[in-house]
Design a protein around this motif. Sequence first.
Motif, PDB file in Angstrom:
ATOM      1  N   ALA A 170       8.127   8.507   2.140  1.00 21.82           N
ATOM      2  CA  ALA A 170       9.358   7.423   2.163  1.00 21.82           C
ATOM      3  C   ALA A 170       9.713   7.092   3.362  1.00 21.82           C
ATOM      4  O   ALA A 170      10.204   5.762   3.295  1.00 21.82           O
ATOM      5  CB  ALA A 170      10.391   8.597   1.578  1.00 21.82           C
ATOM      6  N   ALA A 171       9.587   7.827   4.292  1.00 22.86           N
ATOM      7  CA  ALA A 171       9.891   7.107   5.654  1.00 22.86           C
ATOM      8  C   ALA A 171       9.060   6.056   6.089  1.00 22.86           C
ATOM      9  O   ALA A 171       9.717   4.980   6.613  1.00 22.86           O
ATOM     10  CB  ALA A 171       9.846   8.240   6.713  1.00 22.86           C
ATOM     11  N   ALA A 202      16.303   8.636   1.409  1.00 25.31           N
ATOM     12  CA  ALA A 202      15.472   9.430   0.652  1.00 25.31           C
ATOM     13  C   ALA A 202      14.829  10.519   1.794  1.00 25.31           C
ATOM     14  O   ALA A 202      14.678  11.660   1.673  1.00 25.31           O
ATOM     15  CB  ALA A 202      14.605   8.892  -0.269  1.00 25.31           C
ATOM     16  N   ALA A 203      13.983   9.798   2.911  1.00 28.26           N
ATOM     17  CA  ALA A 203      13.443  10.565   3.778  1.00 28.26           C
ATOM     18  C   ALA A 203      14.095  11.430   4.620  1.00 28.26           C
ATOM     19  O   ALA A 203      13.929  12.425   5.084  1.00 28.26           O
ATOM     20  CB  ALA A 203      12.661   9.516   4.858  1.00 28.26           C
ATOM     21  N   ALA A 204      15.369  11.006   5.111  1.00 29.03           N
ATOM     22  CA  ALA A 204      16.430  11.413   5.986  1.00 29.03           C
ATOM     23  C   ALA A 204      16.940  12.751   5.040  1.00 29.03           C
ATOM     24  O   ALA A 204      17.507  13.658   6.077  1.00 29.03           O
ATOM     25  CB  ALA A 204      17.353  10.686   6.505  1.00 29.03           C
ATOM     26  N   VAL A 263       0.687  -1.185  -0.107  1.00 29.91           N
ATOM     27  CA  VAL A 263      -0.097   0.062  -0.029  1.00 29.91           C
ATOM     28  C   VAL A 263       0.823   1.390  -0.100  1.00 29.91           C
ATOM     29  O   VAL A 263       0.716   2.180  -0.784  1.00 29.91           O
ATOM     30  CB  VAL A 263      -0.897   0.070   1.246  1.00 29.91           C
ATOM     31  N   LEU A 264       1.827   1.158   0.876  1.00 29.61           N
ATOM     32  CA  LEU A 264       2.767   2.208   0.725  1.00 29.61           C
ATOM     33  C   LEU A 264       3.691   2.721  -0.415  1.00 29.61           C
ATOM     34  O   LEU A 264       3.868   3.739  -0.638  1.00 29.61           O
ATOM     35  CB  LEU A 264       3.731   2.224   1.932  1.00 29.61           C
ATOM     36  N   GLU A 265       3.884   1.685  -1.185  1.00 29.38           N
ATOM     37  CA  GLU A 265       4.606   1.690  -2.424  1.00 29.38           C
ATOM     38  C   GLU A 265       3.486   2.301  -3.492  1.00 29.38           C
ATOM     39  O   GLU A 265       4.145   3.122  -4.141  1.00 29.38           O
ATOM     40  CB  GLU A 265       4.936   0.256  -2.948  1.00 29.38           C
ATOM     41  N   ARG A 266       2.549   1.908  -3.373  1.00 29.57           N
ATOM     42  CA  ARG A 266       1.507   2.716  -4.177  1.00 29.57           C
ATOM     43  C   ARG A 266       1.383   4.172  -3.681  1.00 29.57           C
ATOM     44  O   ARG A 266       1.132   4.896  -4.999  1.00 29.57           O
ATOM     45  CB  ARG A 266      -0.011   1.932  -4.246  1.00 29.57           C
ATOM     46  N   ALA A 267       1.380   4.403  -2.776  1.00 28.95           N
ATOM     47  CA  ALA A 267       1.070   5.595  -2.152  1.00 28.95           C
ATOM     48  C   ALA A 267       2.272   6.730  -2.770  1.00 28.95           C
ATOM     49  O   ALA A 267       2.221   7.730  -3.284  1.00 28.95           O
ATOM     50  CB  ALA A 267       1.161   5.709  -0.671  1.00 28.95           C
ATOM     51  N   ALA A 268       3.537   5.951  -2.547  1.00 30.65           N
ATOM     52  CA  ALA A 268       4.725   6.556  -2.784  1.00 30.65           C
ATOM     53  C   ALA A 268       4.553   6.985  -4.606  1.00 30.65           C
ATOM     54  O   ALA A 268       5.260   8.120  -4.833  1.00 30.65           O
ATOM     55  CB  ALA A 268       6.032   5.889  -2.627  1.00 30.65           C
ATOM     56  N   THR A 269       4.445   5.861  -5.181  1.00 35.82           N
ATOM     57  CA  THR A 269       4.141   6.142  -6.844  1.00 35.82           C
ATOM     58  C   THR A 269       3.252   7.246  -7.239  1.00 35.82           C
ATOM     59  O   THR A 269       3.489   8.121  -7.784  1.00 35.82           O
ATOM     60  CB  THR A 269       3.855   4.773  -7.307  1.00 35.82           C
ATOM     61  N   GLY A 293       9.678   8.512 -10.304  1.00 31.86           N
ATOM     62  CA  GLY A 293      10.048   9.286 -11.653  1.00 31.86           C
ATOM     63  C   GLY A 293      11.006   8.423 -12.569  1.00 31.86           C
ATOM     64  O   GLY A 293      10.389   7.267 -13.013  1.00 31.86           O
ATOM     65  N   GLY A 294      12.100   8.641 -12.815  1.00 29.20           N
ATOM     66  CA  GLY A 294      12.787   8.000 -13.874  1.00 29.20           C
ATOM     67  C   GLY A 294      13.444   6.802 -12.923  1.00 29.20           C
ATOM     68  O   GLY A 294      14.394   6.026 -13.919  1.00 29.20           O
ATOM     69  N   ALA A 295      13.408   6.650 -11.964  1.00 32.71           N
ATOM     70  CA  ALA A 295      14.375   5.872 -10.913  1.00 32.71           C
ATOM     71  C   ALA A 295      13.403   4.584 -10.684  1.00 32.71           C
ATOM     72  O   ALA A 295      12.236   4.456 -10.995  1.00 32.71           O
ATOM     73  CB  ALA A 295      14.687   6.478  -9.889  1.00 32.71           C
ATOM     74  N   GLU A 296      14.125   3.369 -10.288  1.00 38.57           N
ATOM     75  CA  GLU A 296      13.292   2.237 -10.067  1.00 38.57           C
ATOM     76  C   GLU A 296      12.438   2.230  -8.445  1.00 38.57           C
ATOM     77  O   GLU A 296      11.594   1.618  -8.454  1.00 38.57           O
ATOM     78  CB  GLU A 296      14.208   1.175 -10.172  1.00 38.57           C
ATOM     79  N   ASP A 297      12.872   2.784  -7.950  1.00 38.28           N
ATOM     80  CA  ASP A 297      12.588   2.789  -6.499  1.00 38.28           C
ATOM     81  C   ASP A 297      11.406   4.073  -6.056  1.00 38.28           C
ATOM     82  O   ASP A 297      11.845   5.064  -6.661  1.00 38.28           O
ATOM     83  CB  ASP A 297      13.910   3.227  -5.539  1.00 38.28           C
ATOM     84  N   ALA A 298      10.325   3.434  -5.707  1.00 37.77           N
ATOM     85  CA  ALA A 298       9.197   4.330  -5.426  1.00 37.77           C
ATOM     86  C   ALA A 298       9.336   5.404  -4.539  1.00 37.77           C
ATOM     87  O   ALA A 298       8.797   6.405  -4.651  1.00 37.77           O
ATOM     88  CB  ALA A 298       8.001   3.612  -5.272  1.00 37.77           C
ATOM     89  N   SER A 299      10.390   5.159  -3.508  1.00 35.49           N
ATOM     90  CA  SER A 299      10.776   6.350  -2.485  1.00 35.49           C
ATOM     91  C   SER A 299      11.498   7.381  -3.122  1.00 35.49           C
ATOM     92  O   SER A 299      11.382   8.774  -2.388  1.00 35.49           O
ATOM     93  CB  SER A 299      11.375   5.886  -1.417  1.00 35.49           C
ATOM     94  N   ALA A 300      12.033   7.257  -4.348  1.00 36.80           N
ATOM     95  CA  ALA A 300      12.699   8.577  -5.089  1.00 36.80           C
ATOM     96  C   ALA A 300      12.004   9.585  -5.293  1.00 36.80           C
ATOM     97  O   ALA A 300      11.158   9.176  -6.138  1.00 36.80           O
ATOM     98  CB  ALA A 300      13.770   8.159  -6.071  1.00 36.80           C
ATOM     99  N   GLY A 301      11.998  10.574  -4.632  1.00 31.60           N
ATOM    100  CA  GLY A 301      11.273  12.030  -5.027  1.00 31.60           C
ATOM    101  C   GLY A 301       9.889  11.843  -4.227  1.00 31.60           C
ATOM    102  O   GLY A 301       9.008  12.825  -4.706  1.00 31.60           O
ATOM    103  N   ALA A 302       9.394  10.825  -3.668  1.00 30.74           N
ATOM    104  CA  ALA A 302       8.150  10.683  -2.924  1.00 30.74           C
ATOM    105  C   ALA A 302       8.447  11.827  -1.620  1.00 30.74           C
ATOM    106  O   ALA A 302       9.428  12.116  -1.161  1.00 30.74           O
ATOM    107  CB  ALA A 302       8.040   9.528  -2.410  1.00 30.74           C
TER     108      ALA A 302
END
Length: 220
Positions: free
Chosen positions: A132-133, A168-170, A106-112, A118-127
């Motif tokens: 992200a935390a 990313a969050a820190a 659910v949190l992955e979906r929220a981050a996306t 964005g162009g990165a693979e990780d959903a937390s990048a730019g969230a």
Amino acid sequence: RGATRSSNSSSSSSPRPLLRQAAEAAAAFRAVIPPSPRTLRGLAAAVAAAAATSTAPEKAAAAAAAATLLREAAAAGPKAPRPLAELGWAMLRAGGDGAESRARRVLERAATLAGGGGGAEDASAGAPPDIAARLGIARWREARAAGATTEEAAAARGSGTAHAALLAAAASEGPWRAAAFAHLGLVYGAGGDAERAKRCHARALALDPAEVTAGPAACA
């Protein structure tokens, strides 16, 4: 003395009426204002807050009621990241069999939805850092629940890891920054990097002296 006893008795039993009052207020509110993701999130927060000083069973009941409201909020706004983020966090805190994996998804979906990846693979990048935390914490707990040793979970790096989301969050200002540093401290400590873990815990406590994950008991 009789008045004192009566007062004490009333205050000790107050959490249950508070929780009931919150449920009644939520029902009345819904009857007046059409439910929306925002109003349902507010109702969920009110129900959870009403049980903050309650007994464990009452807190569990309040958590379940709040989660129901958040699920309704997520269904009402399927492309709104905030209800999903709060639902995922509520699921993680509630626990239960497989809760870590469900909450993480659910949190992955929220981050996306919030613009992460964005162009990165990780959903937390730019969230947003709060999402992200929470995602990083969920990934950490999921890895541990799946049977990974603390060393294995701590060694994981790169896209899709707790380390990536917590970093990313820190990196961003916000109320969840302390939690991100505190959990990074757990990751580094589990991986044997005691010095970096110590610095992360110190940073977390500097940001929020009440951050329990970085407190003395957690660091022992």
